[in-house]
Enzyme design. Structure first.
Site, mmCIF file in Angstrom:
data_model
loop_
_atom_site.group_PDB
_atom_site.id
_atom_site.type_symbol
_atom_site.label_atom_id
_atom_site.label_comp_id
_atom_site.label_asym_id
_atom_site.label_seq_id
_atom_site.Cartn_x
_atom_site.Cartn_y
_atom_site.Cartn_z
ATOM 1 N N GLU A 316 0.817 -1.206 0.000
ATOM 2 C CA GLU A 316 0.000 0.000 0.000
ATOM 3 C C GLU A 316 0.855 1.263 0.000
ATOM 4 O O GLU A 316 0.564 2.229 -0.721
ATOM 5 C CB GLU A 316 -0.936 0.009 1.212
ATOM 6 N N ARG A 320 0.919 3.834 -3.244
ATOM 7 C CA ARG A 320 0.297 5.129 -2.955
ATOM 8 C C ARG A 320 1.323 6.231 -2.710
ATOM 9 O O ARG A 320 1.261 7.293 -3.326
ATOM 10 C CB ARG A 320 -0.622 5.015 -1.732
ATOM 11 N N ASP A 448 -5.133 -9.868 -8.118
ATOM 12 C CA ASP A 448 -5.389 -9.076 -9.312
ATOM 13 C C ASP A 448 -4.159 -8.459 -9.967
ATOM 14 O O ASP A 448 -3.846 -8.712 -11.129
ATOM 15 C CB ASP A 448 -6.420 -7.992 -9.012
ATOM 16 N N GLU A 585 -11.614 0.819 -10.697
ATOM 17 C CA GLU A 585 -11.156 -0.167 -11.684
ATOM 18 C C GLU A 585 -11.917 -0.108 -13.010
ATOM 19 O O GLU A 585 -11.317 -0.182 -14.088
ATOM 20 C CB GLU A 585 -11.226 -1.576 -11.092
ATOM 21 N N SER A 673 -0.520 0.740 -10.141
ATOM 22 C CA SER A 673 -1.794 0.201 -9.691
ATOM 23 C C SER A 673 -2.625 1.221 -8.919
ATOM 24 O O SER A 673 -3.797 0.973 -8.646
ATOM 25 C CB SER A 673 -1.552 -1.033 -8.793
#
Length: 685
Positions: A316, A320, A448, A585, A673
């Protein structure tokens, strides 16, 4: 003299003086007794030996002078990683010195002077017109120039800078607040293990020197700011207004904290890293929100700290914060963001000190330690395989190879593991380096982005033929087609299910899986077969249906699909799965379809969804997640605005509604992502 030509000298006992005198007379007598030709040969040999010694000493002096001259002129070349060996798994050296610093490279392998590097760099990289009529950011100005001499990471010898010629590279505190480490004996370049230990031990340095000094060395490859024109139509302006409304609420009620709780008008803390600010920087820059961008930039410079003793999630924080800082750097050209990214990268490196090269999931940025998650001995497969874009870019941007090296080892390790038709279980153990037995196989949560990053890493590194990344990706898509893809019995909606225990099919699809249509069409644009495009189109239709089937026109977190005609509906949502978290998404996939095809139908689809968010998610202090998308009268607002709302969802809406579908050129940029654009680098030959 004996027959053998040797002389035997016998010295009688006596005083030292007498012995020495007699010895000298005996030697002189023996010398005089030698034939003239032998005496001449001996003299000639001694003379030649002396001449040789003198010549060698002179050469050493000349060589030292030459090396000294090179040392005063050396500068850094654009960083180029060596081509990876997919079957090479070097171990991390545990026995490393306590104090390490930069080590000089041999004179014949040193980088040219700054002037030469700069000229060559400008010749090899052509930049688009930043202020052209279209004002499109086409080619990132951070691409390492091909053909420049390779610099061994953390082993580049450079002279101390001339204080009288010191150039301003930002004047930020992080560049100046460390003492210079004591240089070590320049014997050999640092090993990979030593580089890792050095970066962890000295997180406020790069290559053994302060950020300020290192950035001066790599000035020829530093990014230059891109230009964006701002909103050009009503739909884009509506998205900008939504962003400004979100930002205003966050600024008023949660400034400096991770997330906003827009209903209770309070803050929500996760890692204590100002996630919303860092995640939103590149969105503000792309939208042309200069004032808001400056507010965020100043907070990062003055208040963002990484030395707090608090566990964070490697994945994360990488996508980010590290991704957000790197993207802000590439778009704005502000080296403060790169310095912050480098410090964070150093503090995340302890995660890679595992026995298997699979990183631990949790890192303490202050303690510089790492461990497996408290709830399990395993890491999520998607998490350990969705950090490579960012760590590779950090290496290419700083000319320090260790970040790319440790991240690439994860690729190598996972590539060698046994898979199910290219599909991977969703859990992997950092200690053993193996997948969890009988774990679920899914393209949703925890699985994913493994597949997404196979393709995007391949694009990022120049689209090399027969690269394991693209081979693994193609095999995985074949596995999706043969193992996970199904159609509903009546409407024939295509969906991607899961394999429970690695074998039992379950007709369940997370909203997260709706990233896949965009990834598939991006792959097709880069040479993947038509079967990928067909699946992309069919799956896009299904994802759109998961929005339109609900009265709110918003998708649920999880959808289920009918296996037989006995089921009442082809697509249905269970009560516990009816929440919506403002996820990006599907909007991301719509953006890829529009950017690649130019078909404005995808804009219209996105506009309906944006209006649904406006209707059901907008509150006085921002936008909120909701608990029930199946009832317009009782959406059960959940009081949380995740940072990805401004980082991804609104950014993709803005780009989707652009009049110029190449406002971000997908030939030159790749999105991580979390929706942060990073530059594509040229293929290395």
């Amino acid at each position: 003299m004996k027959d053998g030509g040797h002389i035997t000298l016998t010295l009688p006992p006596g005083s030292a003086a007498t012995t020495d005198e007699r010895g000298r007379k005996s030697l002189r007598r023996a010398w005089n007794q030698l034939p003239r030709c032998q005496r001449n040969l001996i003299i000639l040999g001694i003379t030649g030996f002396c001449v040789t010694v003198l010549l060698c000493l002179s050469g050493d002096q000349l060589l030292a002078a030459s090396l000294k001259d090179v040392d005063t002129k050396a500068e850094v070349a654009a960083y180029q990683m060596p081509l990876p060996n997919p079957h090479h798994h070097p171990g991390v050296d545990k026995d490393v010195p306590k104090d390490t610093a930069a080590v000089p490279v041999p004179a014949d392998k040193r980088a040219p002077r700054v002037e030469a590097v700069s000229d060559k760099f400008n010749e090899l990289v052509a930049y688009g017109e930043a202020n052209s009529a279209e004002n499109v950011a086409r080619l990132p100005e951070t691409v390492a120039a091909e053909g420049l001499p390779q610099a061994s990471a953390m082993a580049v010898a450079l002279p101390p800078p001339d204080s009288n010629k010191e150039q301003d590279i930002g004047g930020i505190d992080i560049l100046n607040n460390v003492e210079e480490p004591v240089a070590q004996d320049p014997a050999e370049p640092l090993s990979e293990g030593e580089q890792l230990e050095q970066a962890i031990k000295n997180p406020l340095t790069l290559g053994g020197v302060s950020f300020k000094e290192h950035l001066k060395k790599i000035k020829p490859i530093l990014a230059k700011g891109q230009h964006f024109h701002g909103a050009t139509n009503e739909r884009q302006s509506a998205v900008v207004a939504a962003f400004k409304h979100s930002w205003a609420g966050y600024k008023k009620y949660a400034w400096g904290h991770d997330n906003l709780k827009p209903i209770s008008q309070y803050s929500h803390e996760w890692f204590g890293l100002g996630l919303t600010i860092v995640d939103s920087l590149d969105t503000m820059y792309i939208m042309g929100l200069d004032d808001e961008f400056k507010e965020g930039r100043d907070w990062v410079e003055q208040s963002l700290r990484f030395d707090t003793k608090r566990d964070v999630n490697l994945f994360e924080v990488t996508i980010r914060v590290l991704g957000g800082l790197l993207s802000a750097y590439h778009l704005s050209g502000d080296t403060m963001f790169l310095a912050k990214a480098a410090e964070l990268g150093n503090r995340l490196l302890p995660a890679f000190q595992s026995p298997s090269n699979i990183p631990y999931s949790d890192v303490n940025l202050g303690d510089l330690s790492a461990h497996s998650p408290k709830w399990s001995p395993d890491s999520s497969t998607s998490e350990v395989t969705t950090i490579q874009l960012e760590f590779r870019d950090l290496s290419r941007s700083t000319n320090i190879s260790i970040y790319e090296q440790v991240a690439h080892k994860v690729n190598e390790k996972v590539h060698d593991l046994e898979k199910n038709h290219g599909l991977v279980p969703i859990f992997i153990n950092a200690n053993t380096g193996t997948f969890r037995n009988y774990a679920t196989i899914s393209l949703g949560a925890r699985g994913d982005s493994y597949y997404e990053y196979l393709l995007k890493q391949w694009i990022q590194t120049g689209r090399k033929d027969n690269d394991n990344l693209i081979l693994d990706y193609m095999q995985a898509v074949d596995g999706v087609l043969t193992q996970l893809m199904r159609r509903t019995p009546r409407e024939h909606w295509v969906y991607i299910g899961e394999l429970i225990n690695g074998k039992d099919f379950k007709p369940k699809m997370d909203h997260l899986t709706c990233y896949l249509p965009g990834t598939l069409i991006l792959g097709h644009q880069n040479g993947m077969p038509d079967s990928h495009l067909i699946l992309a189109r069919d799956l896009l239709d299904t994802c759109y249906q998961t929005y339109m089937m609900n009265p709110t026109h918003l998708a649920a977190e999880i959808s289920y699909f009918a296996l037989t005609e006995k089921d009442d509906q082809d697509i249905y949502v269970k009560p516990n799965d009816a929440h919506n978290l403002l996820r990006p998404e599907f909007v991301e996939s719509l953006y890829y379809f529009y950017s690649i095809t130019g078909n404005r139908t995808y804009q219209d689809m996105g506009w309906k969804i944006f209006q649904a968010f406006e209707t059901h998610a907008k509150v006085n202090a921002g936008y909120t997640s909701m608990g029930n998308v199946k009832n317009t009268q009782s959406t059960r607002l959940r009081d949380l605005m995740e940072s990805f709302w401004m980082s991804e969802t609104l950014k993709y809406f803005y780009l989707l509604f652009s009049d110029d579908r190449k406002e971000i050129d997908l030939e030159q940029w790749v999105f991580n992502s979390e929706g942060h654009p990073l530059p594509v680098y040229p293929l290395k030959t």
